[in-house]
Design a protein around this motif. Structure first.
Motif, short mmCIF file in Angstrom:
data_model
loop_
_atom_site.label_atom_id
_atom_site.label_comp_id
_atom_site.label_asym_id
_atom_site.label_seq_id
_atom_site.Cartn_x
_atom_site.Cartn_y
_atom_site.Cartn_z
N ASP A 193 41.75 58.93 24.05
CA ASP A 193 41.02 58.95 22.78
C ASP A 193 39.51 59.00 23.00
N ILE A 194 39.12 59.05 24.26
CA ILE A 194 37.72 58.99 24.65
C ILE A 194 37.41 60.25 25.47
N PRO A 195 36.24 60.84 25.28
CA PRO A 195 35.94 62.07 26.03
C PRO A 195 35.75 61.82 27.53
N ASP A 245 37.15 66.58 24.85
CA ASP A 245 37.62 65.61 23.86
C ASP A 245 39.15 65.53 23.97
N THR A 246 39.74 64.70 23.14
CA THR A 246 41.19 64.49 23.19
C THR A 246 41.94 65.82 23.17
N ILE A 250 30.97 60.78 32.73
CA ILE A 250 30.79 59.77 31.68
C ILE A 250 31.27 58.41 32.16
N HIS A 251 32.37 58.44 32.94
CA HIS A 251 32.94 57.19 33.48
C HIS A 251 33.09 57.37 34.99
N PRO A 252 31.99 57.21 35.73
CA PRO A 252 31.99 57.63 37.15
C PRO A 252 32.96 56.86 38.04
N LYS A 253 33.53 55.77 37.52
CA LYS A 253 34.56 55.07 38.30
C LYS A 253 35.81 55.94 38.43
N THR A 271 37.59 58.91 39.67
CA THR A 271 37.40 59.93 40.69
C THR A 271 38.74 60.57 41.06
N ASN A 316 44.50 57.17 30.30
CA ASN A 316 44.07 55.79 30.56
C ASN A 316 42.96 55.70 31.59
N PHE A 317 41.98 56.59 31.48
CA PHE A 317 40.82 56.59 32.37
C PHE A 317 41.21 56.80 33.83
N TYR A 326 34.67 63.83 39.78
CA TYR A 326 34.64 62.59 39.01
C TYR A 326 34.33 62.87 37.55
#
Lengths: 340, 119
Positions: free
Chosen positions: B69-71, B87-88, B108-111, B113, B46-47, B105
């Protein structure tokens, strides 16, 4: 039912033409429209239009034109939220091809691929080849710059662009600027344009007259929608300060796989649906991951954005259009416009 | 090397029993509070990197597994380590030979960390 909705759209269109920007009416329309987006650039002020009817024959005058925004194809994604993203992209292209007037061009606002794989880009190219509009402008999403810092993307889709893929062009009196805010992202941050690109942008806009309608497009929203999920661009305020003097600015983004709309002064912000899978509204899920909806609902939350520029009016119209032409999708836009 | 293995084998059972007793006695002990076993796991779900801060002994190997489900990626902010795109269900491992705090971090999604504390 359909007629009634059309009335609502026309009414909104009228309000917008009479009073400049009628934000409420505009948002209402966006809520109805659901998932594709028609932008009509007309004298520089945003107006929304029904996708099907707005594009009717006979409406076009000299200088008027239409373009289409598609976004977030994620070719290569194969998880339950949409096991066949190539098919839904094809549906989007079919929808574009069914428009009474061939759009002058298409803008893809990034995340063409899921994993930046050559085979994914190949598949995308194959589908886009079938589009009635042959001129396609791309900006990368973060999924297009994996592993190789976007080199492959630049090679395939960035001919004539600068830096990591930014560029501008003029079309029938409208100035379009494609920006890249997915490169060199910093830990803990959101999207980023970077100083080099900001300097270029300032320079690029300097020579334009204030009456030139401006369209900025980039993958991640250029306004802060939800920082917790990184839905914004850290240095977008700097970029927006350069467009303050213009009478009409339209900002088109993708990334969040749902429609969000905001009008701030003369700047109209809009995010488009994905052609691949929906994402949850901000804060309504543990994360921004793909949202699974029942299979028969999927095409109502995917779509394209259509923009129509009318020289004769005083408005720029944007209309979202879902992939599925369901008559019962009046309130299908669960995500809704964020600005209201 | 062989002697060390024998030594570890001889200690393994009592240590495991001791750890079980410890966990049973104080369920609030987490990986955040004390150095964990030589091999530690971080799940990307979940990110979020979980646990967000993991404390391990020098020489430990940390393995990241992407459950989304997201890289995602796991990349040190100081350039110490850098995963490929995960990947998954794909994994990335790194062995920490020096003590210190390693911030990392998802590029791809730098938030997203996290921190590895090596003691």
């Amino acid at each position: 039912m359909k007629e009634k909705k059309q009335d609502l759209i026309d009414q909104n269109l009228q309000d917008l033409n009479n009073d400049g920007i009628d934000r409420r009416g505009f948002l209402k329309c966006m809520a109805w429209a659901g998932t594709g987006l028609v932008w009509t650039l007309s004298g520089g002020i945003p107006v929304s239009k029904a996708f099907a009817k707005g594009m009717g024959k006979g409406a076009a005058k000299g200088g008027d034109f239409t373009f289409v925004q598609i976004s977030d194809s994620h070719i290569g994604f194969n998880k339950p939220a949409n096991p066949d993203v190539t098919a839904t992209l094809q549906t989007a292209i079919n929808k574009i091809n069914a428009m009474p007037h061939t759009p002058d061009f298409i803008i893809h606002t990034g995340d063409l691929s899921q994993l930046s794989k050559p085979s994914e880009f190949d598949t995308l190219d194959q589908v886009l080849k079938g589009a009635s509009a042959k001129d396609i402008h791309f900006v990368p999403g973060e999924h297009d710059m994996l592993s190789d810092n976007g080199e492959q993307f630049l090679q395939r889709y960035g001919k004539g662009t600068k830096g990591t893929g930014w560029s501008s062009f003029d079309h029938k009196g409208v100035h379009f600027v494609g920006l890249v805010n997915v490169a060199n992202l910093k830990a803990g941050g959101m999207g980023s344009l970077g100083n080099e690109q900001l300097e270029w942008l300032e320079d690029d806009l300097q020579s334009r007259s204030a009456s030139t309608p401006i369209v900025l497009y980039a993958h991640i929203p250029l306004w802060t929608i939800y920082p917790d999920w990184g839905w914004g661009t850290d240095d977008s305020e700097q970029a927006l300060s350069y467009v303050k003097r213009f009478g009409s600015v339209t900002v088109l983004n993708g990334h969040i796989h749902q429609i969000m709309q905001k009008v701030e002064g003369k700047v109209s912000f809009h995010t488009a649906m994905s052609t691949a899978f929906p994402q949850p509204a901000p804060g309504t899920a543990p994360s921004a991951g793909p949202m699974k909806v029942p299979a028969d609902q999927l095409q109502r939350v995917l779509g394209i954005t259509d923009v129509n520029y009318l020289v004769s009016g005083s408005s720029l119209a944007v209309v979202d259009s879902p992939l599925a032409d369901s008559g019962s999708s009046a309130s299908a836009s669960g995500a809704g416009p964020g600005g209201s | 090397m062989t002697r060390k293995n024998v030594w570890i084998a001889g200690l393994a059972m009592p240590v495991m029993i001791a750890m079980l007793l410890l966990f049973a006695a104080s369920p609030r002990v987490t990986a955040n509070d004390q150095p964990s076993a030589a091999n530690a796991a971080v799940n990307i779900d979940n990110f979020v990197f979980g646990p967000q801060t993991i404390t391990v002994p020098v020489g430990a190997t940390v393995t990241w597994t992407n459950k989304d489900d997201i890289p995602h990626t796991s990349v040190s902010t100081d350039g110490v380590f850098k995963s490929k795109v995960l990947d998954t269900d794909e994994k990335f491992s790194y062995k920490f030979d020096k003590a210190g705090t390693y911030s990392y971090y998802c590029t791809i999604h730098p938030k997203m960390t996290g921190k590895v504390v090596v003691q």
